[in-house]
Design an enzyme around this catalytic site. Structure first.
Site, PDB file in Angstrom:
ATOM      1  N   ASP A   1       0.821  -1.217   0.000  1.00 38.04           N
ATOM      2  CA  ASP A   1       0.000   0.000   0.000  1.00 38.04           C
ATOM      3  C   ASP A   1       0.855   1.266   0.000  1.00 38.04           C
ATOM      4  OD1 ASP A   1      -2.470  -1.354   0.016  1.00 38.04           O
ATOM      5  OD2 ASP A   1      -2.191  -1.815   2.133  1.00 38.04           O
ATOM      6  N   GLY A   2       1.973   1.228   0.732  1.00 33.45           N
ATOM      7  CA  GLY A   2       2.841   2.402   0.793  1.00 33.45           C
ATOM      8  C   GLY A   2       3.395   2.752  -0.591  1.00 33.45           C
TER       9      GLY A   2
ATOM     10  N   ARG B   1       1.057  17.824  25.439  1.00 41.18           N
ATOM     11  CA  ARG B   1      -0.227  17.890  26.149  1.00 41.18           C
ATOM     12  C   ARG B   1      -1.361  17.675  25.162  1.00 41.18           C
ATOM     13  NH1 ARG B   1      -0.522  23.500  28.825  1.00 41.18           N
ATOM     14  NH2 ARG B   1      -2.436  22.644  29.693  1.00 41.18           N
TER      15      ARG B   1
ATOM     16  N   SER C   1      -8.677   2.279  12.814  1.00 39.34           N
ATOM     17  CA  SER C   1      -8.090   2.021  14.144  1.00 39.34           C
ATOM     18  C   SER C   1      -8.596   3.018  15.175  1.00 39.34           C
ATOM     19  CB  SER C   1      -6.564   2.132  14.096  1.00 39.34           C
ATOM     20  OG  SER C   1      -6.040   1.378  13.050  1.00 39.34           O
TER      21      SER C   1
ATOM     22  N   GLN D   1       3.122   9.766   4.715  1.00 34.21           N
ATOM     23  CA  GLN D   1       4.380   9.843   3.958  1.00 34.21           C
ATOM     24  C   GLN D   1       5.135  11.161   4.101  1.00 34.21           C
ATOM     25  OE1 GLN D   1       4.494   7.951   0.172  1.00 34.21           O
ATOM     26  NE2 GLN D   1       3.718   6.099   1.105  1.00 34.21           N
TER      27      GLN D   1
HETATM   28  N1  LIG Z   1      -2.668   2.968  13.965  1.00 36.24           N
HETATM   29  C1  LIG Z   1      -2.780   2.846  12.649  1.00 36.24           C
HETATM   30  O1  LIG Z   1      -3.599   2.078  12.137  1.00 36.24           O
HETATM   31  C2  LIG Z   1      -1.949   3.712  11.773  1.00 36.24           C
HETATM   32  C3  LIG Z   1      -0.984   4.558  12.319  1.00 36.24           C
HETATM   33  C4  LIG Z   1      -0.239   5.362  11.446  1.00 36.24           C
HETATM   34  C5  LIG Z   1      -0.476   5.312  10.052  1.00 36.24           C
HETATM   35  N2  LIG Z   1      -1.408   4.477   9.583  1.00 36.24           N
HETATM   36  C6  LIG Z   1      -1.749   4.448   8.152  1.00 36.24           C
HETATM   37  O2  LIG Z   1      -0.669   4.153   7.315  1.00 36.24           O
HETATM   38  C7  LIG Z   1      -0.952   4.790   6.090  1.00 36.24           C
HETATM   39  C8  LIG Z   1       0.284   4.817   5.229  1.00 36.24           C
HETATM   40  O3  LIG Z   1       0.510   3.494   4.784  1.00 36.24           O
HETATM   41  P1  LIG Z   1       1.956   2.944   4.444  1.00 36.24           P
HETATM   42  O4  LIG Z   1       1.794   1.560   3.890  1.00 36.24           O
HETATM   43  O5  LIG Z   1       2.725   3.991   3.688  1.00 36.24           O
HETATM   44  O6  LIG Z   1       2.633   2.933   5.875  1.00 36.24           O
HETATM   45  P2  LIG Z   1       2.971   1.681   6.795  1.00 36.24           P
HETATM   46  O7  LIG Z   1       3.932   0.800   6.053  1.00 36.24           O
HETATM   47  O8  LIG Z   1       3.330   2.204   8.147  1.00 36.24           O
HETATM   48  O9  LIG Z   1       1.564   0.937   6.797  1.00 36.24           O
HETATM   49  C9  LIG Z   1       0.577   0.996   7.732  1.00 36.24           C
HETATM   50  C10 LIG Z   1      -0.417  -0.142   7.441  1.00 36.24           C
HETATM   51  O10 LIG Z   1      -1.621   0.436   6.901  1.00 36.24           O
HETATM   52  C11 LIG Z   1      -2.004  -0.304   5.744  1.00 36.24           C
HETATM   53  N3  LIG Z   1      -2.755   0.581   4.855  1.00 36.24           N
HETATM   54  C12 LIG Z   1      -2.308   1.690   4.212  1.00 36.24           C
HETATM   55  N4  LIG Z   1      -3.308   2.239   3.491  1.00 36.24           N
HETATM   56  C13 LIG Z   1      -4.406   1.449   3.701  1.00 36.24           C
HETATM   57  C14 LIG Z   1      -5.750   1.500   3.249  1.00 36.24           C
HETATM   58  N5  LIG Z   1      -6.184   2.471   2.459  1.00 36.24           N
HETATM   59  N6  LIG Z   1      -6.610   0.523   3.654  1.00 36.24           N
HETATM   60  C15 LIG Z   1      -6.194  -0.462   4.473  1.00 36.24           C
HETATM   61  N7  LIG Z   1      -4.944  -0.553   4.949  1.00 36.24           N
HETATM   62  C16 LIG Z   1      -4.056   0.393   4.573  1.00 36.24           C
HETATM   63  C17 LIG Z   1      -0.707  -0.804   5.151  1.00 36.24           C
HETATM   64  O11 LIG Z   1      -0.917  -1.929   4.319  1.00 36.24           O
HETATM   65  C18 LIG Z   1       0.070  -1.176   6.403  1.00 36.24           C
HETATM   66  O12 LIG Z   1      -0.249  -2.471   6.861  1.00 36.24           O
HETATM   67  C19 LIG Z   1      -1.450   6.151   6.485  1.00 36.24           C
HETATM   68  O13 LIG Z   1      -2.204   6.781   5.476  1.00 36.24           O
HETATM   69  C20 LIG Z   1      -2.262   5.804   7.715  1.00 36.24           C
HETATM   70  O14 LIG Z   1      -3.624   5.640   7.425  1.00 36.24           O
HETATM   71  C21 LIG Z   1      -2.137   3.664  10.403  1.00 36.24           C
HETATM   72  N1  LIG Z   2       9.928   3.205  -5.102  1.00 35.52           N
HETATM   73  C1  LIG Z   2       9.733   3.819  -3.929  1.00 35.52           C
HETATM   74  N2  LIG Z   2      10.087   5.113  -3.755  1.00 35.52           N
HETATM   75  C2  LIG Z   2       9.901   5.726  -2.572  1.00 35.52           C
HETATM   76  N3  LIG Z   2       9.369   5.136  -1.490  1.00 35.52           N
HETATM   77  C3  LIG Z   2       8.978   3.865  -1.604  1.00 35.52           C
HETATM   78  C4  LIG Z   2       9.137   3.136  -2.835  1.00 35.52           C
HETATM   79  N4  LIG Z   2       8.672   1.887  -2.646  1.00 35.52           N
HETATM   80  C5  LIG Z   2       8.233   1.835  -1.369  1.00 35.52           C
HETATM   81  N5  LIG Z   2       8.422   3.013  -0.746  1.00 35.52           N
HETATM   82  C6  LIG Z   2       8.073   3.277   0.666  1.00 35.52           C
HETATM   83  O1  LIG Z   2       8.496   2.146   1.429  1.00 35.52           O
HETATM   84  C7  LIG Z   2       7.539   1.878   2.462  1.00 35.52           C
HETATM   85  C8  LIG Z   2       7.148   0.391   2.487  1.00 35.52           C
HETATM   86  O2  LIG Z   2       6.494   0.022   1.292  1.00 35.52           O
HETATM   87  P1  LIG Z   2       5.087  -0.716   1.262  1.00 35.52           P
HETATM   88  O3  LIG Z   2       4.122  -0.058   2.194  1.00 35.52           O
HETATM   89  O4  LIG Z   2       4.704  -0.818  -0.157  1.00 35.52           O
HETATM   90  O5  LIG Z   2       5.430  -2.139   1.803  1.00 35.52           O
HETATM   91  P2  LIG Z   2       4.767  -2.957   2.975  1.00 35.52           P
HETATM   92  O6  LIG Z   2       4.796  -2.132   4.228  1.00 35.52           O
HETATM   93  O7  LIG Z   2       5.429  -4.305   2.981  1.00 35.52           O
HETATM   94  O8  LIG Z   2       3.320  -3.152   2.398  1.00 35.52           O
HETATM   95  P3  LIG Z   2       1.897  -2.807   3.004  1.00 35.52           P
HETATM   96  O9  LIG Z   2       1.866  -1.285   3.145  1.00 35.52           O
HETATM   97  O10 LIG Z   2       0.931  -3.337   1.994  1.00 35.52           O
HETATM   98  O11 LIG Z   2       1.816  -3.500   4.340  1.00 35.52           O
HETATM   99  C9  LIG Z   2       6.360   2.814   2.222  1.00 35.52           C
HETATM  100  O12 LIG Z   2       6.378   3.854   3.192  1.00 35.52           O
HETATM  101  C10 LIG Z   2       6.571   3.395   0.841  1.00 35.52           C
HETATM  102  O13 LIG Z   2       6.162   4.740   0.782  1.00 35.52           O
END
Ligand SMILES: NC(=O)c1ccc[n+]([C@@H]2O[C@H](COP(=O)([O-])OP(=O)(O)OC[C@H]3O[C@@H](n4cnc5c(N)ncnc54)[C@H](O)[C@@H]3O)[C@@H](O)[C@H]2O)c1
Ligand SMILES: Nc1ncnc2c1ncn2[C@@H]1O[C@H](COP(=O)(O)OP(=O)(O)OP(=O)(O)O)[C@@H](O)[C@H]1O
Length: 281
Positions: A64-65, A149, A184, A238
């Protein structure tokens, strides 16, 4: 379709190897790699802006990231994005690796549908000036650091005051983001074809202050009251910006959308059931 762009998850060898296979399978297409991938495999370097302008389709190899990163990279361009899951959850990257080529063949033949996902425009105003403006696929998070705070978040919708949330923070999520941080914080799951903004307080001091679902075209403003050190604005998980007392965060639907190529073999509710572990049907 003539130009395919590929964005691969950082430090994921499997993603890099798949990108090479994609290029070998479609020699008649121009295949561009995002900067990280191009560097890893020795393809010509293409700047993000050029990649977003030239691509007819973008394949995301990651989680997803990586998909959120890609949506941000494409800016206002609604190029179709096909997400192949190499991440841990992969809520939005819904195509398994073993189905990738079958689906890519169909997409390149023009047989595909997209899920058009709304985005938010977020502005940070300080002393009446816009100092940050960005587009969001998942969420805008206003949150305090561990030792700060509790903060006062004066909140209005279309200029009408709602309340001043005394809380650890506020999440303003799109329907896509409703299954991420907002969930969450106790927010509802919203089907991505419904355009709305979900306002979820994080650990509000008043127990009756729950998530509110607002029509997407309403302008939501959150102003930080009193000096609150150690408070941050995080966009799509991000990018981050430090906040000061008096800062105003304004959110409204963006005119641009993100177009995710649908996997015809899975429905939205199948993804929910599988990824959120709801058990058998
Ligand atoms: N407590 C929490 O649940 C929490 C805390 C901080 C950030 N986040 C989320 O992480 C997102 C960024 O994701 P990331 O993958 O770059 O960071 P990350 O790698 O820290 O991922 C956080 C988790 O959220 C999941 N996720 C991201 N977007 C989602 C969506 N639209 N629906 C369901 N699951 C989703 C990812 O797969 C991952 O398991 C932020 O937009 C925020 O919503 C969640
Ligand atoms: N090509 C890229 N350039 C910049 N940032 C990247 C790139 N690929 C991944 N990232 C960053 O690396 C982090 C991890 O990637 P990603 O979330 O895709 O993997 P994951 O955590 O294993 O998967 P998921 O979010 O589905 O649990 C993310 O914050 C994403 O923004």
């Amino acid at each position: 379709m003539q130009t395919l762009a590929i964005v691969a998850k950082r430090d994921k060898q499997e993603a890099v190897a798949l990108a090479v296979k994609i290029r070998e399978r479609y020699p008649h297409l121009t295949v561009l790699g995002e900067r990280y991938l191009a560097h890893a495999v020795g393809w010509p370097r293409v700047e993000d802006r050029e990649l977003s302008q030239r691509a007819d389709l973008v394949v995301v190899l990651g989680g997803d990231g990586t998909l959120i990163h890609t949506a941000r990279l494409l800016g206002g361009r609604g190029v179709p994005i096909l997400g192949v899951n190499l991440g841990s959850l992969g809520f939005m990257t819904e195509v398994p690796v073993d189905e990738m080529f079958g689906l890519l063949d169909e997409v390149l033949a023009g047989h595909f549908k997209v899920d058009s996902r709304m985005k938010l425009t977020c502005r940070l105003l300080r002393n009446g000036q816009v100092i940050v403006e960005d587009e969001i696929l998942n969420d805008v998070v206003i949150n305090k650091g561990a030792l700060a705070r509790i903060a006062d978040h004066e909140t209005s919708i279309d200029g009408v005051p709602i309340t001043t949330y005394k809380a650890d923070g506020i999440i303003l999520a799109t329907p896509t983001g409703s299954t991420a941080y907002s969930l969450s914080a106790g927010g509802p799951i919203v089907h991505p074809s419904v355009d709305c903004t979900i306002l979820s307080p994080i650990c509000s001091h008043a127990l009756t202050q729950r998530s509110i679902v607002v029509p997407a075209d309403r302008v939501i403003r959150v102003t930080l009251r009193r000096e609150t050190a150690d408070t941050y604005l995080t966009l799509d998980g991000q990018t981050g910006h430090g906040l000061q007392g008096g800062d105003c965060i304004e959110v409204v639907r963006s005119p641009n959308r993100v177009n995710l190529v649908r996997n015809p073999r899975v429905a939205y509710f199948t993804i929910l059931r599988q990824k959120l572990h709801w058990g058998e049907r």
